[in-house]
Design a protein around this motif. Structure first.
Motif, PDB file in Angstrom:
ATOM      1  N   ALA A 174      -9.872  35.943   0.352  1.00 34.97           N
ATOM      2  CA  ALA A 174     -10.625  36.799  -0.568  1.00 34.97           C
ATOM      3  C   ALA A 174     -12.056  37.002  -0.079  1.00 34.97           C
ATOM      4  CB  ALA A 174     -10.623  36.186  -1.970  1.00 34.97           C
ATOM      5  N   VAL A 175     -12.688  35.939   0.400  1.00 32.02           N
ATOM      6  CA  VAL A 175     -14.058  36.035   0.925  1.00 32.02           C
ATOM      7  C   VAL A 175     -14.086  36.934   2.162  1.00 32.02           C
ATOM      8  CG1 VAL A 175     -15.927  34.733   2.022  1.00 32.02           C
ATOM      9  CG2 VAL A 175     -14.778  33.809  -0.005  1.00 32.02           C
ATOM     10  N   HIS A 176     -13.165  36.712   3.082  1.00 29.76           N
ATOM     11  CA  HIS A 176     -13.125  37.497   4.324  1.00 29.76           C
ATOM     12  C   HIS A 176     -12.877  38.980   4.042  1.00 29.76           C
ATOM     13  CE1 HIS A 176     -12.507  38.470   8.512  1.00 29.76           C
ATOM     14  NE2 HIS A 176     -11.280  38.910   8.262  1.00 29.76           N
ATOM     15  N   LEU A 177     -11.941  39.285   3.176  1.00 29.64           N
ATOM     16  CA  LEU A 177     -11.639  40.686   2.873  1.00 29.64           C
ATOM     17  C   LEU A 177     -12.823  41.373   2.197  1.00 29.64           C
ATOM     18  CD1 LEU A 177      -7.946  40.439   1.604  1.00 29.64           C
ATOM     19  CD2 LEU A 177      -8.759  41.184   3.850  1.00 29.64           C
ATOM     20  N   GLY A 178     -13.535  40.663   1.322  1.00 28.57           N
ATOM     21  CA  GLY A 178     -14.716  41.239   0.684  1.00 28.57           C
ATOM     22  C   GLY A 178     -15.795  41.574   1.691  1.00 28.57           C
ATOM     23  N   ILE A 179     -16.011  40.694   2.664  1.00 26.95           N
ATOM     24  CA  ILE A 179     -17.027  40.932   3.697  1.00 26.95           C
ATOM     25  C   ILE A 179     -16.627  42.094   4.599  1.00 26.95           C
ATOM     26  CG2 ILE A 179     -18.164  39.921   5.708  1.00 26.95           C
ATOM     27  CD1 ILE A 179     -17.840  37.179   4.313  1.00 26.95           C
ATOM     28  N   VAL A 180     -15.359  42.134   4.995  1.00 22.47           N
ATOM     29  CA  VAL A 180     -14.887  43.223   5.856  1.00 22.47           C
ATOM     30  C   VAL A 180     -15.019  44.568   5.139  1.00 22.47           C
ATOM     31  CG1 VAL A 180     -12.870  44.201   7.020  1.00 22.47           C
ATOM     32  CG2 VAL A 180     -13.342  41.747   7.182  1.00 22.47           C
ATOM     33  N   MET A 181     -14.697  44.593   3.851  1.00 24.04           N
ATOM     34  CA  MET A 181     -14.822  45.835   3.084  1.00 24.04           C
ATOM     35  C   MET A 181     -16.281  46.289   3.025  1.00 24.04           C
ATOM     36  SD  MET A 181     -13.347  46.616  -0.750  1.00 24.04           S
ATOM     37  CE  MET A 181     -11.907  45.625  -0.367  1.00 24.04           C
ATOM     38  N   ALA A 182     -17.204  45.343   2.829  1.00 21.90           N
ATOM     39  CA  ALA A 182     -18.627  45.673   2.809  1.00 21.90           C
ATOM     40  C   ALA A 182     -19.075  46.195   4.166  1.00 21.90           C
ATOM     41  CB  ALA A 182     -19.440  44.445   2.421  1.00 21.90           C
ATOM     42  N   LEU A 183     -18.575  45.597   5.240  1.00 16.32           N
ATOM     43  CA  LEU A 183     -18.922  46.047   6.589  1.00 16.32           C
ATOM     44  C   LEU A 183     -18.517  47.493   6.800  1.00 16.32           C
ATOM     45  CD1 LEU A 183     -19.841  45.468   9.539  1.00 16.32           C
ATOM     46  CD2 LEU A 183     -17.506  44.689   9.997  1.00 16.32           C
ATOM     47  N   LEU A 228      -6.009  49.830  -0.075  1.00 14.53           N
ATOM     48  CA  LEU A 228      -7.416  49.532  -0.309  1.00 14.53           C
ATOM     49  C   LEU A 228      -8.244  49.754   0.952  1.00 14.53           C
ATOM     50  CD1 LEU A 228      -9.371  48.444  -2.458  1.00 14.53           C
ATOM     51  CD2 LEU A 228      -8.900  46.145  -1.596  1.00 14.53           C
ATOM     52  N   PHE A 229      -7.822  49.150   2.045  1.00 11.82           N
ATOM     53  CA  PHE A 229      -8.604  49.259   3.273  1.00 11.82           C
ATOM     54  C   PHE A 229      -8.402  50.602   3.960  1.00 11.82           C
ATOM     55  CE2 PHE A 229      -9.010  44.778   2.577  1.00 11.82           C
ATOM     56  CZ  PHE A 229     -10.271  44.491   3.070  1.00 11.82           C
ATOM     57  N   GLY A 230      -7.271  51.231   3.737  1.00 17.65           N
ATOM     58  CA  GLY A 230      -7.084  52.585   4.257  1.00 17.65           C
ATOM     59  C   GLY A 230      -8.075  53.551   3.641  1.00 17.65           C
ATOM     60  N   ALA A 231      -8.300  53.419   2.329  1.00  9.01           N
ATOM     61  CA  ALA A 231      -9.260  54.291   1.644  1.00  9.01           C
ATOM     62  C   ALA A 231     -10.686  54.034   2.120  1.00  9.01           C
ATOM     63  CB  ALA A 231      -9.162  54.073   0.133  1.00  9.01           C
ATOM     64  N   VAL A 232     -11.053  52.750   2.287  1.00  8.29           N
ATOM     65  CA  VAL A 232     -12.400  52.400   2.761  1.00  8.29           C
ATOM     66  C   VAL A 232     -12.615  52.904   4.184  1.00  8.29           C
ATOM     67  CG1 VAL A 232     -13.916  50.474   3.374  1.00  8.29           C
ATOM     68  CG2 VAL A 232     -12.634  50.423   1.239  1.00  8.29           C
ATOM     69  N   PHE A 233     -11.618  52.685   5.053  1.00 12.27           N
ATOM     70  CA  PHE A 233     -11.730  53.129   6.444  1.00 12.27           C
ATOM     71  C   PHE A 233     -11.815  54.652   6.528  1.00 12.27           C
ATOM     72  CE2 PHE A 233      -9.785  54.346  10.534  1.00 12.27           C
ATOM     73  CZ  PHE A 233     -10.621  53.652  11.409  1.00 12.27           C
ATOM     74  N   LEU A 278     -17.844  49.795   4.521  1.00 16.22           N
ATOM     75  CA  LEU A 278     -18.530  50.713   3.611  1.00 16.22           C
ATOM     76  C   LEU A 278     -19.936  51.061   4.083  1.00 16.22           C
ATOM     77  CD1 LEU A 278     -17.444  49.314   0.120  1.00 16.22           C
ATOM     78  CD2 LEU A 278     -16.906  51.579   1.047  1.00 16.22           C
ATOM     79  N   THR A 279     -20.578  50.138   4.809  1.00 19.24           N
ATOM     80  CA  THR A 279     -21.947  50.372   5.263  1.00 19.24           C
ATOM     81  C   THR A 279     -22.027  50.886   6.697  1.00 19.24           C
ATOM     82  OG1 THR A 279     -22.137  48.027   5.908  1.00 19.24           O
ATOM     83  CG2 THR A 279     -22.901  48.626   3.703  1.00 19.24           C
ATOM     84  N   LEU A 280     -20.906  50.988   7.391  1.00 19.15           N
ATOM     85  CA  LEU A 280     -20.926  51.453   8.783  1.00 19.15           C
ATOM     86  C   LEU A 280     -21.666  52.776   8.977  1.00 19.15           C
ATOM     87  CD1 LEU A 280     -17.395  50.632  10.289  1.00 19.15           C
ATOM     88  CD2 LEU A 280     -19.552  49.428  10.635  1.00 19.15           C
ATOM     89  N   PRO A 281     -21.483  53.780   8.116  1.00 19.00           N
ATOM     90  CA  PRO A 281     -22.117  55.077   8.392  1.00 19.00           C
ATOM     91  C   PRO A 281     -23.621  55.113   8.177  1.00 19.00           C
ATOM     92  CG  PRO A 281     -20.203  55.302   6.909  1.00 19.00           C
ATOM     93  CD  PRO A 281     -20.571  53.856   6.963  1.00 19.00           C
TER      94      PRO A 281
END
Length: 389
Positions: free
Chosen positions: A344-353, A170-175, A355-358
């Motif tokens: 679950a809350v922390h992982l959701g926030i990190v994923m949002a971070l 999951l996070f590999g794909a987002v990163f 996804l919006t980095l670019p």
């Protein structure tokens, strides 16, 4: 001989005429062109930062020049308070504001996919918080459906809630998506105005300026202006806390990955272990730094930058604060029954971070680093004026 006032007045008129000729330029880019023509005639601020010596190598300021100089500007505000033509003068020279407006535009122009950049530009704070909340809620519901939301204390065993391979995928794909999007943006920015071949000396100088935040020292090394003409190093220090806090958290993730795959040591790790120590230190930095930057952003004088960019800035700051706060809470409560919910809350926030980095403030750091490298390369070329084709 013409007076300086006459020369700058003529430069202003020429720049205004140029805007009608170069139809591709936006109003914000045209304003940077107009102001740079005036500054090029005055040159009082030539020693303040990299923008002004880079400016002197140009006679004309086209779209590519405006983008380059805007991202080279660190918005320290020193030139605004030193300028004899700043508002309320009729020339209305405000370099930080003009540069910030173009800089915000570059986030959209170089964004990939382009639609994401335009959307984040208009609703940065709303999108950041809504995305973090939506992803966190999705993970909470998924955990609840598995019956894993309120498990007995698991001694920090995150993989009992989310399997390692699931998280890695999951996070590999987002990163990967974020890195590709940023890479495409930087490539577009670099090709917009190629400064020439790089050298080791140029790369070393640019790396030093980036890592030390050299130009956040202001025109005289006393710091930036924020709410007034008073100088302060607070902005530089809070940026350092944010940057190195982020890098420590990233290092923690990398070390944990090496532990898992190379040393076959699986989480949870002891509180004194390297991944936990790095992550905790990074989390504290990411809490203190963004909190300080948010405080400065709320107090910032409207003439010191682009007011319309503040929702985008605050969206990124909010995600950093939520990431660090949820991460530290997870660390402190990892041995309790609240661990699964906080995870679950922390992982959701990190994923949002990620996804919006670019598309927001993080991208500006990448473009600014590229602009500093461009300048380090350009200044080593034979002296001469650059004119955009």
């Amino acid at each position: 001989m013409q007076s300086l006032e006459a020369l700058t007045r003529e430069a202003s008129a020429l720049a205004s005429n140029e805007i009608t000729v170069v139809s591709a330029m936006t109003a914000a880019e045209g304003e940077v062109s107009r102001i740079m023509q005036i500054c090029n005639a005055c040159r009082y601020c030539e020693g303040f930062c990299a923008v002004f010596p880079a400016m002197t190598r140009r006679l004309e300021f086209g779209r590519a020049d405006a983008h380059f100089l805007a991202n080279l500007c660190h918005n320290c505000g020193a030139c605004l308070h030193s300028c004899q033509y700043a508002p309320p003068h009729e020339f209305a020279v405000n370099v930080p504001k003009a540069m910030a407006e173009v800089r915000r535009q570059t986030y959209v122009d170089y964004a990939w996919p382009a639609g994401f950049g335009a959307l984040y530009k208009r609703n940065g704070l709303t999108i950041a918080v809504a995305l973090a909340g939506g992803l966190a809620l999705f993970l909470i519901l998924a955990t609840a459906m598995k019956g894993s939301l309120f498990l007995p204390p698991l001694a920090g065993n995150f993989y009992a809630v989310f399997p390692h391979n699931t998280l890695a995928l999951l996070f590999g794909a987002v990163f990967l998506f974020s890195m590709i999007a940023l890479g495409v943006g930087v490539r577009r920015f670099w090709r917009n105005e190629d400064p020439g071949a790089m050298s080791g000396a140029a790369i070393g100088e640019a790396a030093h300026d980036v890592l030390s935040l050299h130009y956040l020292g202001g025109g005289h090394g006393e710091g930036c202006n924020n709410a007034s003409d008073a100088f302060s190093l607070a902005r530089r220090r809070f940026h350092h806390l944010t940057f190195y806090g982020f890098m420590l958290c990233f290092a923690s993730t990398c070390v944990a990955t090496l532990y898992h795959y190379l040393l076959k040591l699986e989480a949870p790790y002891a509180l004194a272990s390297l991944p936990v120590v790095l992550g905790a230190a990074g989390g504290i930095g990411l809490l203190a730094g963004p909190a300080g930057l948010l405080w400065l952003n709320l107090k910032r004088h409207p003439q010191h930058g682009d007011v319309a960019q503040r929702p985008m800035d605050r969206g990124f700051i909010a995600l950093l604060l939520l990431t660090s706060a949820s991460g530290l809470a997870l660390l402190m409560l990892r041995d309790t029954s609240m661990m699964a919910l906080l995870l679950a809350v922390h992982l959701g926030i990190v994923m949002a971070l990620f996804l919006t980095l670019p598309y927001g403030k993080f991208a500006h750091g990448i473009y600014r680093s590229a602009a500093l490298l461009k300048w380090a390369v350009e200044k080593r070329r034979p002296s001469g004026l650059l004119v955009e084709d």
